[in-house]
Design a protein around this motif. Sequence first.
Motif, mmCIF file in Angstrom:
data_model
loop_
_atom_site.group_PDB
_atom_site.id
_atom_site.type_symbol
_atom_site.label_atom_id
_atom_site.label_comp_id
_atom_site.label_asym_id
_atom_site.label_seq_id
_atom_site.Cartn_x
_atom_site.Cartn_y
_atom_site.Cartn_z
ATOM 1 N N ASP A 113 8.007 94.402 30.170
ATOM 2 C CA ASP A 113 7.794 92.960 30.243
ATOM 3 C C ASP A 113 6.290 92.687 30.368
ATOM 4 O O ASP A 113 5.550 93.544 30.858
ATOM 5 C CB ASP A 113 8.543 92.430 31.482
ATOM 6 N N THR B 229 13.833 88.217 28.639
ATOM 7 C CA THR B 229 14.447 89.271 29.458
ATOM 8 C C THR B 229 15.956 89.285 29.236
ATOM 9 O O THR B 229 16.572 90.354 29.111
ATOM 10 C CB THR B 229 14.116 89.046 30.951
ATOM 11 N N ARG C 191 15.720 78.475 31.901
ATOM 12 C CA ARG C 191 15.550 78.763 33.337
ATOM 13 C C ARG C 191 15.533 77.468 34.143
ATOM 14 O O ARG C 191 16.116 77.384 35.219
ATOM 15 C CB ARG C 191 14.270 79.564 33.592
HETATM 16 MG MG LIG Z 1 11.355 87.703 31.642
#
Ligand SMILES: [Mg+2]
Length: 318
Positions: free
Chosen positions: A96, A52, A204
């Motif tokens: 996505d 993303t 992340r």
């Molecule tokens: Mg993503």
Amino acid sequence: MVNNNFRPNSWNEFLGQSQIISNLKIYVESARQQNKTLDHLLIHGSSGMGKTSLAFLISKVMKSKLHILNGPSIQKPSDLIAVLSALKPSDILFIDEVHAISKEILEILYPVLEDNKMNLVIGKDYNSKIINVSLPEFTIICATTEIYKLSYPLLNRFPIHFQIMDYSLSEMSQIIKNASNRIDLQLSTSSCEFIASYCRNTPRIAINLVNRIKDYIITKHVNCTNIVSLKTIFKQMGIYSQGLTNNDVEYLKILKEHKTLGIESLAQILDAPIATIIQNIEPVLIREQFVLRTLRGRMITDKGLKYLSEIFNKEAAN
Ligand SMILES: [Mg+2]
Ligand SMILES: Nc1ncnc2c1ncn2[C@@H]1O[C@H](COP(=O)(O)OP(=O)(O)OP(=O)(O)O)[C@@H](O)[C@H]1O
């Protein structure tokens, strides 16, 4: 929740993936010089690895408006048609989790990807007819964690295909350094490297850890960010070295007990869905060479056994 403020805003802030970035810069520059839009693009890679972020970054450097759709939430053709109809020249449509879109929606997407056209069915039964609607020049970026679920006709309609690769330890530590700078958390290079070893190679997770470390520092639960205090924080959070969680350790303990196990039996004993084991637990254990996937089933390696005995010896010593 990961704060969107951590998303890279420029090429320099997107760390690692040097091959993707150098190619992308060429495609973006070529499109700019020819006054064209970027070709459609597919990005695949595990969760939290930067898909993303890359799509957002492309829209930033192309100065294009980004429209976002999520595969599982495109339930009926009109969900996609409404967005396609609103596109302006040079816009980017980011889809996505594209593996989750239905066959019916794919039928709309194919001619869009191939000919920049929507085929709309007007009317019903004998009175129905198909009309072609031309769309403005625009770019579709699709992302997926499950590339093997995409059909070949869909895959080969993307002129550009990027696979997000593993990050090196130094790239992960730079991601940690940048994230900590953004929240005014002072971390030495060795602390960043130490945290990187707990990140399961996933940006992340790195950003989550940096935020949690800040929580401990702010509430004065821990006084400084040297490696000893970082170890205390991770222990309190229930994270073992290499970033393993209780579930991962449980998986290793089961394999130690049973020697070799098939995925179904493992799922039953762990009481977890097979997909969770394959996507969330095994990648780190296989990358660390703690577990082998053999024809007879999953096996724990000597390295895995050593890891288990080390963490339990440490616990016994504390
Ligand atoms: Mg993503
Ligand atoms: N290469 C990178 N450099 C710097 N930061 C990154 C990079 N990749 C990811 N990040 C950071 O990690 C976070 C998670 O990345 P992102 O949301 O792009 O992952 P994803 O691949 O889309 O995951 P998912 O499949 O779960 O949607 C982002 O908020 C971003 O800040």
